[in-house]
Design a protein around this motif. Sequence first.
Motif, mmCIF file in Angstrom:
data_model
loop_
_atom_site.group_PDB
_atom_site.id
_atom_site.type_symbol
_atom_site.label_atom_id
_atom_site.label_comp_id
_atom_site.label_asym_id
_atom_site.label_seq_id
_atom_site.Cartn_x
_atom_site.Cartn_y
_atom_site.Cartn_z
ATOM 1 N N ALA A 96 65.856 115.412 68.710
ATOM 2 C CA ALA A 96 65.555 114.050 68.274
ATOM 3 C C ALA A 96 66.535 113.611 67.185
ATOM 4 O O ALA A 96 67.079 112.496 67.226
ATOM 5 C CB ALA A 96 64.122 113.962 67.768
ATOM 6 N N PHE A 97 66.755 114.472 66.211
ATOM 7 C CA PHE A 97 67.648 114.125 65.104
ATOM 8 C C PHE A 97 69.051 113.836 65.615
ATOM 9 O O PHE A 97 69.662 112.816 65.251
ATOM 10 C CB PHE A 97 67.688 115.262 64.081
ATOM 11 N N ASP A 98 69.591 114.712 66.462
ATOM 12 C CA ASP A 98 70.969 114.553 66.903
ATOM 13 C C ASP A 98 71.145 113.336 67.805
ATOM 14 O O ASP A 98 72.159 112.630 67.722
ATOM 15 C CB ASP A 98 71.445 115.821 67.619
ATOM 16 N N LEU A 99 70.191 113.074 68.677
ATOM 17 C CA LEU A 99 70.306 111.899 69.537
ATOM 18 C C LEU A 99 70.189 110.611 68.728
ATOM 19 O O LEU A 99 70.992 109.686 68.881
ATOM 20 C CB LEU A 99 69.238 111.938 70.630
ATOM 21 N N LEU A 100 69.177 110.541 67.873
ATOM 22 C CA LEU A 100 68.977 109.328 67.079
ATOM 23 C C LEU A 100 70.127 109.099 66.102
ATOM 24 O O LEU A 100 70.615 107.973 65.943
ATOM 25 C CB LEU A 100 67.646 109.405 66.328
ATOM 26 N N HIS A 101 70.573 110.169 65.454
ATOM 27 C CA HIS A 101 71.681 110.024 64.507
ATOM 28 C C HIS A 101 72.979 109.730 65.240
ATOM 29 O O HIS A 101 73.802 108.912 64.786
ATOM 30 C CB HIS A 101 71.819 111.279 63.657
ATOM 31 N N GLY A 102 73.195 110.394 66.377
ATOM 32 C CA GLY A 102 74.399 110.137 67.159
ATOM 33 C C GLY A 102 74.478 108.698 67.622
ATOM 34 O O GLY A 102 75.540 108.066 67.573
ATOM 35 N N LEU A 103 73.349 108.159 68.079
ATOM 36 C CA LEU A 103 73.323 106.757 68.506
ATOM 37 C C LEU A 103 73.608 105.818 67.335
ATOM 38 O O LEU A 103 74.319 104.815 67.481
ATOM 39 C CB LEU A 103 71.970 106.429 69.138
ATOM 40 N N LYS A 104 73.034 106.130 66.180
ATOM 41 C CA LYS A 104 73.284 105.298 65.005
ATOM 42 C C LYS A 104 74.761 105.357 64.603
ATOM 43 O O LYS A 104 75.381 104.321 64.314
ATOM 44 C CB LYS A 104 72.410 105.750 63.832
ATOM 45 N N LEU A 105 75.336 106.555 64.596
ATOM 46 C CA LEU A 105 76.743 106.696 64.247
ATOM 47 C C LEU A 105 77.636 105.917 65.205
ATOM 48 O O LEU A 105 78.550 105.200 64.793
ATOM 49 C CB LEU A 105 77.143 108.174 64.262
ATOM 50 N N LEU A 106 77.368 106.063 66.501
ATOM 51 C CA LEU A 106 78.212 105.390 67.488
ATOM 52 C C LEU A 106 78.055 103.874 67.396
ATOM 53 O O LEU A 106 79.030 103.131 67.536
ATOM 54 C CB LEU A 106 77.875 105.871 68.895
ATOM 55 N N ARG A 107 76.823 103.425 67.165
ATOM 56 C CA ARG A 107 76.582 101.986 67.015
ATOM 57 C C ARG A 107 77.393 101.425 65.844
ATOM 58 O O ARG A 107 78.099 100.416 65.983
ATOM 59 C CB ARG A 107 75.093 101.744 66.799
#
Length: 486
Positions: free
Chosen positions: A364-375
């Motif tokens: 959950a952390f990596d997907l949510l953080h990864g999406l935020k970073l990419l956004r």
Amino acid sequence: MRVEHDLLGERVLPEDVRFGIQTLRATENFRISGVSLAQFSDFIVGLAHVKKAAALANHELGLLAADKARAIATACDEIAAGRMHDEFVVDMVQGGAGTSTNMNANEVIANRALELMGHGRGDYQWLHPNDDVNRSQSTNDAYPTAVKIGVYLSMQRTLSAMGELKAALADRAAAFADVIKMGRTQLQDAVPMTLGQEFAAYAVMVGESVQHLRRAGDDLLAVGMGATAVGTGINTVPGYAERVVQKLAEVSRLPVRRAEDLVEATQDSGHFVQLSATLKRAAVQISKICNDLRLLSSGPRAGLGEIRLPAVQPGSSIMPGKVNPVIPEVVNQVCFQIIGYDLTVTLAADAGQLELNMAEPIIAFDLLHGLKLLRNACSTLTHRCVLGIEADRERCRGFVEGSVALATALIPVLGYDRSVAVAAEAQRDGTAVRDIVVRNGWLAREDLDRLLRPESMTAPGPAADPGRARVGTRTRVPEPRPTEDR
């Protein structure tokens, strides 16, 4: 202050917080990343949607009194609207397969519902975090469902930012449609193309990433609500799984559907792996674009210097006038992080054992953080870099006019061997390709001018008439250099 108790005993909590004893213990146990649930609003909204859907389904099935269901639903609506997110204080990285996150939500919702019913925080005799807010649920179905909804919601905003980046690249492609430049393969001169074609390719790459992410995201909408502990639905009544998924679709306004097999849904993290891999692909493509922007803008005097990136800050503490490509650089680093997250998600999914995956919190952390970073990276790249890119038209054309690679266009007329001879002589002596062909009398000047016109080389088209070439004229083919036997 107020006193609460659980399996392990009693603890004192400040009266002004809505979370309870299990959340307090989790904050003490999991001081890991320093990143709390509060930093991922979409995930908190996902938790609120899950809890509201469960309350509505339980009420319709006669398992939860109307006043309790109403209070829980209202509390969830407030959370979904952005209130009380600071009460979600548990670290994203935690043991227990997400139990601490689930209880953080249960306790905050319960205490807000108690307030709405006219009771004090912690007066769980009137409405209980486990018996009422968590009724017919287990962390093992509520938590991954909330993760899926949170990731899906977060992804929509990331896709929007990627769409803006695609549009910006397409805008630059249109602006550069008439800019002739040298295409390069393996960093060596290849054949002419337009700068517009180069940027149009970048726009297509980002567009493909958007399409693939959207497809991968749709798989997240198959949820395991009603599975409870291991997928058998213990502590639920017949029909609950179907009813709660229906309510979740209504509450979230997303086309969620019941997973085909709830036992499988409880233990399999395959959908997360698929999304992570697709997110990694997007990161790789966007990083490649940033690599190219840095190369194309290198110099400005001693590099390629074909494009100029917006100067957003001074580039050196010692070298005057230096400006670095800091925006592509930071986006590259974001992409590296996302690529690393994909390996973590893969290993975490592989760590699932028997009926549950204990490592879902790091997923959950990596997907949510990864999406935020990419956004954020895509938005920054769009507005702080791409939209302001300019072309150095003269430099681009100068590279083409002076390139030995123009000899490639001679092959349909002179043949491969003669064209190689022209290229070799031009490379060796620094003579222009045109001058060598004219000197040997192989083509008339007008045919040569038409054939070597750079604009004619950027798309398929007819070659010059081979009959105009002087067949039989000797071709000076350079002797091949000996190579070592490797």
